[in-house]
Scaffold this active site. Structure first.
Site, mmCIF file in Angstrom:
data_model
loop_
_atom_site.group_PDB
_atom_site.id
_atom_site.type_symbol
_atom_site.label_atom_id
_atom_site.label_comp_id
_atom_site.label_asym_id
_atom_site.label_seq_id
_atom_site.Cartn_x
_atom_site.Cartn_y
_atom_site.Cartn_z
ATOM 1 N N GLU A 66 -1.159 -4.171 8.319
ATOM 2 C CA GLU A 66 -1.858 -4.468 7.521
ATOM 3 C C GLU A 66 -1.046 -5.979 6.457
ATOM 4 O O GLU A 66 0.291 -5.212 5.421
ATOM 5 C CB GLU A 66 -2.176 -4.169 5.845
ATOM 6 C CG GLU A 66 -3.090 -4.476 4.860
ATOM 7 C CD GLU A 66 -3.869 -3.640 4.405
ATOM 8 O OE1 GLU A 66 -4.163 -4.264 3.378
ATOM 9 O OE2 GLU A 66 -3.708 -2.653 3.587
ATOM 10 N N GLU A 163 -12.054 -1.928 -1.204
ATOM 11 C CA GLU A 163 -11.251 -1.296 -1.761
ATOM 12 C C GLU A 163 -10.393 -2.218 -2.880
ATOM 13 O O GLU A 163 -10.294 -3.576 -2.690
ATOM 14 C CB GLU A 163 -9.341 -1.736 -0.973
ATOM 15 C CG GLU A 163 -8.148 -1.553 -1.731
ATOM 16 C CD GLU A 163 -6.982 -1.824 -1.131
ATOM 17 O OE1 GLU A 163 -6.500 0.029 -0.403
ATOM 18 O OE2 GLU A 163 -6.808 -2.386 0.128
#
Length: 173
Positions: A66, A163
């Site tokens: 990420e 998220e």
């Protein structure tokens, strides 16, 4: 020492994944070392991820790298999709893919759809959150209608991780 600790965590995560039925795990390579050229750091990250991939592959587990933005996470090594793509290509394993968090990438580099296309074969997972404020899709500047259509038209059937916080308060949110 750092590599040994990371690989021990990867080995432990295999057992946790089995217990939980998980197949994906997020990996963030850590902070930039200002005393070491970025080329050497990249080589060290690639080698660590190759060794981690060898642990994960037999279990069909995937670590997703990420890239995080400079504003919320200053000083991190992995910040952009092209950089994550370069690392994944060098690792060359089905156990090492990109987590394209569109919130982070809008802040860090924009150009979301072209970067999705250029890194497509290494993207394993998308995370969704609008900017500013990391709220639900369509509450900020990211054109999620176009992005969702684009990845759908490309045949994506993987995970879209939500998220984000709520734009609206209370029951509406």
């Amino acid at each position: 020492e750092s590599r040994d600790a990371f690989l021990a965590d990867i080995k432990n995560s295999v057992e946790v994944a089995k217990r939980c039925g998980a197949t994906w795990m997020t990996v963030v390579p850590g902070h930039v070392d200002l005393r070491l050229d970025i080329g050497y750091q990249t080589a060290n990250v690639v080698e660590s991820l190759k060794q981690a991939s060898a642990i994960l592959e037999p279990h069909n587990l995937v670590m997703v790298l990420e890239p995080l933005n400079f504003y919320n996470h200053p000083g991190l090594f992995l910040t952009k999709i092209p950089q994550a793509y370069e690392v994944c290509k060098a690792v060359d394993s089905p156990a090492c893919k990109i987590l394209d968090d569109l919130y982070h990438q809008q802040i860090q580099e924009g150009n979301l759809i072209p970067n999705i296309d250029l890194a497509w074969d290494e993207i394993g997972y998308f995370q969704i959150g609008d900017n500013p404020g990391r709220k639900e899709p369509t509450t900020g500047e990211i054109n999620y209608k176009n992005i969702f259509k684009h990845i759908y038209d490309k045949g994506f059937t993987g995970i879209l991780g939500m998220e984000h916080g709520n734009f609206h308060k209370g029951k509406e949110g």
